[in-house]
Motif scaffolding. Structure first.
Motif, short mmCIF file in Angstrom:
data_model
loop_
_atom_site.label_atom_id
_atom_site.label_comp_id
_atom_site.label_asym_id
_atom_site.label_seq_id
_atom_site.Cartn_x
_atom_site.Cartn_y
_atom_site.Cartn_z
N PHE A 96 0.83 -1.21 0.00
CA PHE A 96 0.00 0.00 0.00
C PHE A 96 0.87 1.26 0.00
CE2 PHE A 96 -1.90 3.37 2.63
CZ PHE A 96 -3.00 3.69 1.85
N TRP A 97 1.87 1.31 0.88
CA TRP A 97 2.73 2.50 0.97
C TRP A 97 3.50 2.73 -0.33
CZ3 TRP A 97 4.53 -0.01 6.05
CH2 TRP A 97 3.61 0.27 7.07
N GLN A 98 4.04 1.67 -0.91
CA GLN A 98 4.81 1.80 -2.15
C GLN A 98 3.91 2.24 -3.30
OE1 GLN A 98 6.48 -2.17 -2.22
NE2 GLN A 98 8.47 -1.43 -1.50
N ASP A 149 3.93 5.92 -5.23
CA ASP A 149 4.12 5.99 -6.68
C ASP A 149 2.91 6.60 -7.39
OD1 ASP A 149 6.60 4.84 -6.38
OD2 ASP A 149 5.92 2.81 -6.88
N LYS A 150 1.98 7.11 -6.60
CA LYS A 150 0.76 7.79 -7.10
C LYS A 150 -0.14 6.85 -7.91
CE LYS A 150 2.44 12.48 -6.99
NZ LYS A 150 3.61 12.67 -6.39
N GLU A 151 -0.06 5.57 -7.59
CA GLU A 151 -0.97 4.60 -8.18
C GLU A 151 -2.12 4.38 -7.21
OE1 GLU A 151 1.00 1.04 -9.52
OE2 GLU A 151 2.81 2.18 -10.01
N LYS A 152 -3.21 3.90 -7.72
CA LYS A 152 -4.40 3.66 -6.89
C LYS A 152 -4.42 2.23 -6.38
CE LYS A 152 -7.32 6.84 -6.78
NZ LYS A 152 -7.43 7.60 -5.56
N VAL A 153 -4.95 2.08 -5.19
CA VAL A 153 -5.24 0.75 -4.68
C VAL A 153 -6.77 0.65 -4.65
CG1 VAL A 153 -3.14 0.40 -3.37
CG2 VAL A 153 -5.03 1.55 -2.31
N SER A 154 -7.24 -0.53 -4.90
CA SER A 154 -8.69 -0.71 -5.00
C SER A 154 -9.35 -0.68 -3.62
CB SER A 154 -9.02 -2.03 -5.69
OG SER A 154 -8.69 -3.12 -4.84
N GLU A 155 -10.61 -0.35 -3.63
CA GLU A 155 -11.40 -0.37 -2.40
C GLU A 155 -11.44 -1.79 -1.82
OE1 GLU A 155 -13.21 1.92 0.34
OE2 GLU A 155 -12.30 2.75 -1.44
N LYS A 156 -11.45 -2.79 -2.70
CA LYS A 156 -11.42 -4.18 -2.25
C LYS A 156 -10.13 -4.47 -1.49
CE LYS A 156 -11.63 -9.02 -3.76
NZ LYS A 156 -11.24 -9.45 -2.47
N TYR A 157 -9.02 -3.96 -1.98
CA TYR A 157 -7.74 -4.16 -1.30
C TYR A 157 -7.78 -3.55 0.09
CZ TYR A 157 -2.80 -4.64 -0.39
OH TYR A 157 -1.60 -5.00 0.18
N LEU A 158 -8.30 -2.34 0.19
CA LEU A 158 -8.41 -1.67 1.49
C LEU A 158 -9.25 -2.50 2.46
CD1 LEU A 158 -8.98 2.05 0.41
CD2 LEU A 158 -6.81 0.87 0.87
N ASP A 177 -9.58 -6.45 6.98
CA ASP A 177 -10.13 -7.72 7.47
C ASP A 177 -9.06 -8.76 7.79
OD1 ASP A 177 -12.77 -6.86 7.42
OD2 ASP A 177 -13.12 -7.59 5.38
N MET A 178 -7.78 -8.39 7.70
CA MET A 178 -6.71 -9.33 8.01
C MET A 178 -6.72 -9.66 9.50
SD MET A 178 -3.55 -7.92 5.71
CE MET A 178 -2.67 -9.47 5.61
N GLU A 179 -6.30 -10.87 9.83
CA GLU A 179 -6.31 -11.32 11.22
C GLU A 179 -5.55 -10.37 12.14
OE1 GLU A 179 -5.18 -15.18 14.00
OE2 GLU A 179 -4.47 -15.13 11.93
N GLY A 180 -4.38 -9.93 11.73
CA GLY A 180 -3.58 -9.03 12.56
C GLY A 180 -4.33 -7.76 12.93
N ARG A 194 -11.05 3.80 6.11
CA ARG A 194 -11.20 5.25 5.89
C ARG A 194 -9.84 5.96 5.85
NH1 ARG A 194 -13.04 7.28 10.27
NH2 ARG A 194 -13.16 9.38 9.46
N ALA A 195 -8.97 5.62 6.79
CA ALA A 195 -7.66 6.26 6.85
C ALA A 195 -6.82 5.90 5.62
CB ALA A 195 -6.92 5.85 8.12
N MET A 196 -6.83 4.64 5.23
CA MET A 196 -6.07 4.23 4.05
C MET A 196 -6.64 4.87 2.80
SD MET A 196 -5.32 0.21 4.92
CE MET A 196 -4.65 -0.14 3.31
#
Length: 179
Positions: free
Chosen positions: A18-20, A24-33, A38-41, A57-59
């Motif tokens: 996500f940070w990388q 790089d000004k690329e988008k991450v999908s809402e599904k990824y967020l 929802d990850m266990e950690g 929301r923050a991401m």
């Protein structure tokens, strides 16, 4: 009796992507967020103030370069720490590398001497980028705030607070075993 100690840094790896990507000004999908939230950690750190929607929301605000209206200190700190990670990805990598190389099996014998009647045969150590807490203990899980990992470029050790990372983990596992 503790038989093994597992290290889980999946949340950190997901956030590194996500940070990388965001830097790089690329988008991450809402599904990824949503998948990250929802990850266990991450689920292990949720409470009444900070939950999967806080993470999403923050991401999303970071990814879209939008102002973020935090509902509380935990959300604000999480958002701010994510911005900090993207400022210097080399430093972020210096935080991650020691975690990837952690081998905690050497602690098992010492921990069993400390508490040979432990209720858990496996202890899980999670590294999760989160908010204001330094760590959380939940059952047989020690959740360490990744944002508190501090590499020292002088002596090439890595610290959390004033303790070298392995010593820190040992002390927190002892606390876990007391509960």
């Amino acid at each position: 009796m503790v038989e093994r100690i597992k290290v889980n840094f999946e949340a950190v790896e997901a956030m590194l992507y996500f940070w990388q990507t965001t830097k790089d000004k690329e988008k991450v999908s809402e599904k990824y967020l949503n998948d990250v939230a929802d990850m266990e950690g991450f689920k292990l750190i949720y409470d009444d103030e900070f939950n999967n929607e806080s993470v999403r929301r923050a991401m999303s605000a970071v990814s879209n370069r939008e102002p973020f209206q935090s509902k509380n200190k935990k959300e604000g700190r999480f958002w701010n720490n994510n911005l900090w990670m993207m400022e210097d990805l080399e430093y972020t990598d210096a935080m991650i590398q020691p975690i990837k190389k952690l081998h905690l099996d050497s602690l098992v014998e010492e921990l069993n001497k400390y508490n040979g009647n432990a209720d858990y045969d496996t202890i899980e150590v999670f590294f999760v980028p989160f908010h204001t807490e330094e760590y959380i203990i939940s059952g047989n899980k020690l959740i360490i705030n990744f944002f508190r990992v501090r590499p020292d470029f002088v002596d090439e050790n890595t610290y959390i607070g004033e303790l070298e990372i392995t010593e820190y983990i040992k002390e927190k596992i002892k606390e876990l075993l007391k509960k």
